[in-house]
Structure formats: structure tokens, C-alpha cells
Design an enzyme around this catalytic site. Structure first.
Site, short mmCIF file in Angstrom:
data_model
loop_
_atom_site.label_atom_id
_atom_site.label_comp_id
_atom_site.label_asym_id
_atom_site.label_seq_id
_atom_site.Cartn_x
_atom_site.Cartn_y
_atom_site.Cartn_z
N TYR A 56 0.84 -1.21 0.00
CA TYR A 56 0.00 0.00 0.00
C TYR A 56 0.87 1.26 0.00
O TYR A 56 1.70 1.45 0.88
CB TYR A 56 -0.93 0.03 1.21
CG TYR A 56 -2.11 -0.91 1.12
CD1 TYR A 56 -2.38 -1.67 -0.01
CD2 TYR A 56 -2.99 -1.04 2.19
CE1 TYR A 56 -3.46 -2.52 -0.08
CE2 TYR A 56 -4.08 -1.90 2.14
CZ TYR A 56 -4.31 -2.65 1.00
OH TYR A 56 -5.38 -3.49 0.94
N HIS A 92 -1.21 -11.86 0.37
CA HIS A 92 -2.01 -10.94 -0.45
C HIS A 92 -2.53 -11.58 -1.73
O HIS A 92 -3.55 -11.18 -2.28
CB HIS A 92 -1.19 -9.70 -0.77
CG HIS A 92 -1.99 -8.45 -0.88
ND1 HIS A 92 -1.44 -7.19 -0.79
CD2 HIS A 92 -3.31 -8.25 -1.09
CE1 HIS A 92 -2.38 -6.29 -0.94
NE2 HIS A 92 -3.52 -6.90 -1.13
#
Length: 310
Positions: A52, A117
């Protein structure tokens, strides 16, 4: 705020999880406002990821944790082993690298909820579970899960773990929303379908849903004619979803709430433990989510919202 329990943690997880995919040190004042408000209404879990904002999300959260001196009060969900320009990275080396970098950025020596992820079906689940258990044994991770993993791969991973005396996945983090995705929002993403939900009901494995409110589809800002948001059109525009929006609006009118709150309640009233990752950026959005999390829906209402009259 309502909570669920996740195996491996000694504290409950609030059903609203604050997202941070826009957090950066350069907007630290906003980060503090968002997180302080979230904690003030009873929230305790923050979602982030190694990728992120190029890692800046974790850095900003680490700054806030240090400044507020509240690490022991907060549940951190972060994710690693996302693919890069060269392809999949779901292997012990990448997991270790991303985890250690996340720990350093967050300024902590452990992660409460660590999710992979993405998945790489070419890598045996045994290799992945073995690697993750090394970090659990070392105290760097408390609970593990998959983000954008299929339930089939999670089942295989947990069967391997159980048969070898190891810790398996104790949560799953796909997309789950009242609006059903036409195709993945990003390559490699997984949205829970009816068979996945049946599996979760059977196993009672918690879902921590991203894009739980379908990225604003239920706000009323969008219409069939408005095709300005290409990603929303591609993923969520369908006759079936417009019908679901209409039913959500009708039920919202009946209950004196909003359609987007009904969409959130749909996720949080499933017959298995669920949490919703939210992207609230101001007081209005946070209060809307908080009030939506209190709505109780019956099995019949859930079925009607999703499928309509039979």
C-alpha cells in the site's frame, strides 16, 4: 462495536476494520483524524499491506502507534507476498522479506493478523504453511490467513496443517458484498460466491471482506446511464446488481436507514463470522458505517436482498 474472535488472537476483532490504502506520512494529520475517530467509536483493527502506497501506509500507521503508545490495544492486519512485475512471489523468501519490512515500518515486533495478499497455485500449500509456521513459532505472527485465496486452497492448506500439527489459516479475506462481481477488480482477486459462502458456513472460518460496500455502488451516486467510473462499470454494473440495489433501497426505506448501510449489514449478518474492511475518510462516512454495523437482518431478508422473490 460488535466483535468476532479469530483463532490465535487473545483479543477480539471489531467487525468494522479501518482501511488504510491512502495513508502516507505526507497526510499524517488526516491519518490521525481517521484513526482517532475510528478508535473513539470502539474500533480496534487496522488493515494495511506491504504494497500500500509503496509501503508508506505501514509507515504512517507505525508513526500513529508510536505517538499514541497504543500498540497493545490495536489489532494489525497486514498482507505480504503480493506479485511484482516479474510475477508471483508466494514463496518462503518473499514472505520473510515482506514480513520483516512490514514489522520495521510498523515499529512493532509482531503482526496480529498476517495474510498472503495473493496465491500461487504452483507452490505446494505444505511449503507455504511450513514457512508461515516458522514465523508463528518465532512470535512474529499470531494468526495467518489468505487474501484472494480460493476456499479450495485454504481447505488444502488447513488439512495439511492439521495432519502435521501445525497452525492453519484462521481467516479468509476475499471480496464479499451484496453486489456480485462480474470479473476480478484486480488480476488475481477473489470474490466469494455461493459455494464459498456455504463452505464458510460449514467451517465457520471468518471472512474479513474487502470492498464490502462494492466501492460505493450502493451510495446512490451511480445510475445505469452513468458510465464514468470504468472500474465500477466493469466489475459491478449488471442487471442483477441494479436489482439488488433497488431491493436494498426498499429495505432501507422500511428500516429508516440508507441502502449502503443495508449493503454493509448484508456482509455482517452472514451465518458465519464476518468483518468488513471500510474506507471511511471522514466523520460522516464513519458514523454511517457504525450505524450500518448495528443493523440486524434475518435469513429471509438476506436471501431476498441477494436473490429477490422466488
Amino acid at each position: 462495536m460488535k466483535t468476532i474472535q479469530i483463532n490465535g488472537l487473545d483479543r477480539p476483532v471489531t467487525t468494522l476494520i479501518q482501511g488504510s490504502d491512502y495513508f502516507k506520512p505526507s497526510v499524517y494529520e488526516k491519518v490521525c483524524q481517521v484513526l482517532d475517530r475510528y478508535v473513539a467509536i470502539g474500533g480496534n483493527t487496522i488493515d494495511t499491506a506491504h504494497i500500500y502506497c509503496g509501503g508508506e501506509s505501514e509507515v504512517a500507521i507505525g508513526m500513529w502507534l508510536k505517538e499514541r503508545n497504543n500498540r497493545e490495544d490495536i489489532v494489525i492486519l497486514t498482507k505480504g507476498a503480493h506479485h511484482d512485475q516479474n510475477g508471483p512471489r508466494v514463496n518462503p523468501e518473499a514472505i520473510r522479506q515482506d514480513l520483516f519490512e512490514s514489522l520495521e515500518r510498523l515499529g512493532t515486533d509482531y503482526i496480529d493478523l498476517y495474510a498472503l495478499h495473493r496465491d500461487d497455485p504452483n507452490i505446494p500449500v505444505s511449503e507455504i504453511i511450513d514457512a508461515l509456521n516458522e514465523h508463528i513459532k518465532a512470535g512474529r505472527v499470531k494468526a495467518i490467513g489468505g487474501s484472494n485465496w480460493t476456499t479450495e486452497r485454504i481447505q488444502a492448506a488447513n488439512e495439511y496443517a492439521a495432519s502435521n500439527g501445525l497452525v492453519g489459516f484462521s481467516f479468509n479475506s476475499p471480496n464479499l458484498s451484496l453486489a456480485k462481481a462480474n470479473e476480478p477488480f484486480w488480476k488475481g482477486c477473489v470474490s466469494a460466491d455461493s459455494s464459498d459462502m456455504e463452505w464458510h458456513e460449514e467451517t465457520q472460518l471468518p471472512i474479513l471482506s474487502w470492498s464490502s460496500q462494492a466501492r460505493g455502488f450502493f451510495t446512490g451516486r451511480f445510475t445505469r446511464q452513468d458510465r464514468s467510473n470504468e472500474d465500477l462499470v466493469r466489475v459491478f454494473y449488471s442487471d442483477a446488481n441494479w436489482d439488488r440495489l433497488s431491493r436494498a433501497e426498499k429495505l432501507a426505506d422500511k428500516k429508516g436507514v440508507t441502502a449502503i448501510q443495508i449493503a454493509l449489514a448484508y456482509v455482517l449478518n452472514q451465518p458465519f463470522p464476518t468483518c468488513a474492511l471500510i474506507g471511511a475518510q471522514n466523520e460522516h462516512e464513519l458514523v454511517s458505517c457504525f450505524e450500518g454495523s448495528k443493523i440486524e437482518l434475518s435469513h429471509e431478508e438476506l436471501d431476498w436482498l441477494e436473490n429477490g422473490e422466488k
